[in-house]
Enzyme design. Structure first.
Site, mmCIF file in Angstrom:
data_model
loop_
_atom_site.group_PDB
_atom_site.id
_atom_site.type_symbol
_atom_site.label_atom_id
_atom_site.label_comp_id
_atom_site.label_asym_id
_atom_site.label_seq_id
_atom_site.Cartn_x
_atom_site.Cartn_y
_atom_site.Cartn_z
ATOM 1 N N HIS A 91 0.812 -1.225 0.000
ATOM 2 C CA HIS A 91 0.000 0.000 0.000
ATOM 3 C C HIS A 91 0.843 1.271 0.000
ATOM 4 O O HIS A 91 0.297 2.370 -0.130
ATOM 5 C CB HIS A 91 -0.986 -0.018 1.175
ATOM 6 C CG HIS A 91 -0.388 0.318 2.500
ATOM 7 N ND1 HIS A 91 -0.058 -0.630 3.439
ATOM 8 C CD2 HIS A 91 -0.069 1.506 3.068
ATOM 9 C CE1 HIS A 91 0.419 -0.050 4.521
ATOM 10 N NE2 HIS A 91 0.432 1.245 4.325
ATOM 11 N N ASP A 141 -0.459 -7.581 1.631
ATOM 12 C CA ASP A 141 0.092 -6.219 1.669
ATOM 13 C C ASP A 141 1.619 -6.260 1.786
ATOM 14 O O ASP A 141 2.199 -5.869 2.796
ATOM 15 C CB ASP A 141 -0.526 -5.434 2.827
ATOM 16 C CG ASP A 141 -0.088 -3.977 2.851
ATOM 17 O OD1 ASP A 141 0.322 -3.463 1.795
ATOM 18 O OD2 ASP A 141 -0.160 -3.363 3.940
ATOM 19 N N GLY A 243 3.097 6.548 8.754
ATOM 20 C CA GLY A 243 4.416 6.900 8.255
ATOM 21 C C GLY A 243 5.430 5.793 8.324
ATOM 22 O O GLY A 243 6.529 5.941 7.789
ATOM 23 N N SER A 245 4.585 2.329 7.706
ATOM 24 C CA SER A 245 4.186 1.125 6.984
ATOM 25 C C SER A 245 5.359 0.615 6.168
ATOM 26 O O SER A 245 6.172 1.392 5.668
ATOM 27 C CB SER A 245 3.023 1.443 6.038
ATOM 28 O OG SER A 245 1.842 1.641 6.739
ATOM 29 N N GLY A 246 5.414 -0.687 6.006
ATOM 30 C CA GLY A 246 6.482 -1.284 5.217
ATOM 31 C C GLY A 246 7.757 -1.525 5.978
ATOM 32 O O GLY A 246 8.656 -2.221 5.503
#
Length: 351
Positions: A91, A141, A243, A245-246
């Site tokens: 995302h 995701d 901020g 994510s990932g």
């Protein structure tokens, strides 16, 4: 609304110890330094000694953590797994964002105070998992990001270990989530934006589903899929936020760190009964290997006794508010009434 760009990073992380040796091998080991001082770089092993962690991480403590920028602004975290590939959340790349406007900063520590040893690379390819649907909380995701050029491994740029599909991380195991996300729902990490770290325990999926079912919002339902992993605290307060994510959920196994999860989503930041939700890396190990053949998957077995789910519930969940996520069946009537009803036919001669 839920929290889509997720690492909620506040609260103190507990002390972390790093060993200088390594027990895991990886196909992307590299040689660093001049010929007289060369060393072999193994996945998941920072070039540091003992570290006592707090809210702020130290330079080089998490050398696989990368910063993903869009149009020069931080949008997500990511994790380096080979000299040219990293793992992040799918995302982080919405369809409206052109890939050529992304950059990756490696070796960063304080985003507003860059040092000479940071490396900035352009993104040339993004592979999203085919099950990802661009919906909040979607299954799959996870994304693989290819850099324009390979990066040399240094003291502050090193890969993490990628677990094989057979690897699982037991309930109660303490791992560390890192990133530059908000410190509150609407409060950005203050300058110089020092990399944050937070130690969080793994939460069993049954308990996590129970927590998310407490005081649910009918207009914003949350579905936990089988490729997800939960970590955090029932009482909230310490979590990930917008901020990050990932970014990586790193778990130490032996002398090296393994990528247990990728920060995906949550509900608000640090809210009670809403622990962080991560994509479980081992669920996609084979897919990662198919797309990046040079990755060597680590067959490791965490030597941690799983925490009793009932004890965890009793000690944490039950203290948050009324009601508990008990694993035992709930009785609608006191036990003595049930017993009396069972004997009634015999008492009246009808049994």
């Amino acid at each position: 609304m839920g929290r889509w760009l997720a690492l909620r990073s506040f609260g103190l992380a507990l002390g972390l110890m790093f060993a200088s040796g390594a027990f895991l091998s990886c196909s992307h080991c590299a040689v660093v330094g001049e010929a007289s001082t060369r060393e072999t770089v193994l996945c998941g092993v920072p070039s540091m000694g003992r570290i006592v962690g707090g809210t702020d991480a130290q330079s080089g403590q998490w050398p696989w953590q990368v910063n993903l920028n869009f149009d020069g602004h931080h949008v997500c975290g990511g994790t380096l797994i080979t000299p040219q590939w990293l793992v992040t959340a799918a995302h982080c790349f919405p369809p409206v964002n052109p890939i050529d406007r992304y950059e990756v900063t490696l070796g960063a520590f304080q985003l507003k105070n860059p040092t000479p040893d940071i490396v900035v690379k352009q993104v040339v390819q993004v592979i999203k998992h085919p099950e990802f649907t661009d919906d909040e909380g979607s299954k799959g995701d996870i994304a693989l990001v290819k850099l324009k050029e390979s990066v040399p491994y240094t003291r502050t740029i090193r890969p993490v270990c990628v677990p094989a599909s057979s690897v699982s991380f037991p309930k109660g195991m303490k791992c560390t989530v890192t990133g530059w996300g908000n410190v509150l729902t609407s409060t950005s990490l203050p300058s110089p934006m020092t990399l944050q770290q937070l130690e969080v325990p793994i939460i069993g999926m049954d308990t996590c589903k129970c927590l998310y079912n407490r005081n649910p919002d009918p207009e914003d339902p949350h579905v936990l899929h089988d490729d997800m992993l939960c970590a955090g605290f029932a009482e909230g307060k310490k979590d990930a936020c917008q901020g990050d994510s990932g970014g990586p959920l790193s778990c130490r196994v032996g002398n090296a760190w393994v990528l247990a999860g990728v920060v995906s989503w949550g509900d608000a930041c640090g809210a009670p009964n809403r622990p962080g939700v991560y994509i479980r890396t081992s669920a996609y190990s084979d897919w990662i290997k198919e797309n990046i053949p040079e990755v060597e998957l680590s067959e490791v077995k965490p030597n941690v006794e799983p925490v009793s789910e009932e004890d965890w519930i009793k000690n944490t969940v039950g203290e948050v508010d009324e009601g508990t996520c008990s694993t035992a069946p709930t009785l609608l009537f006191p036990p003595w009434i049930l017993v009396a009803c069972w004997f009634l036919p015999y008492i009246f001669g009808t049994g």
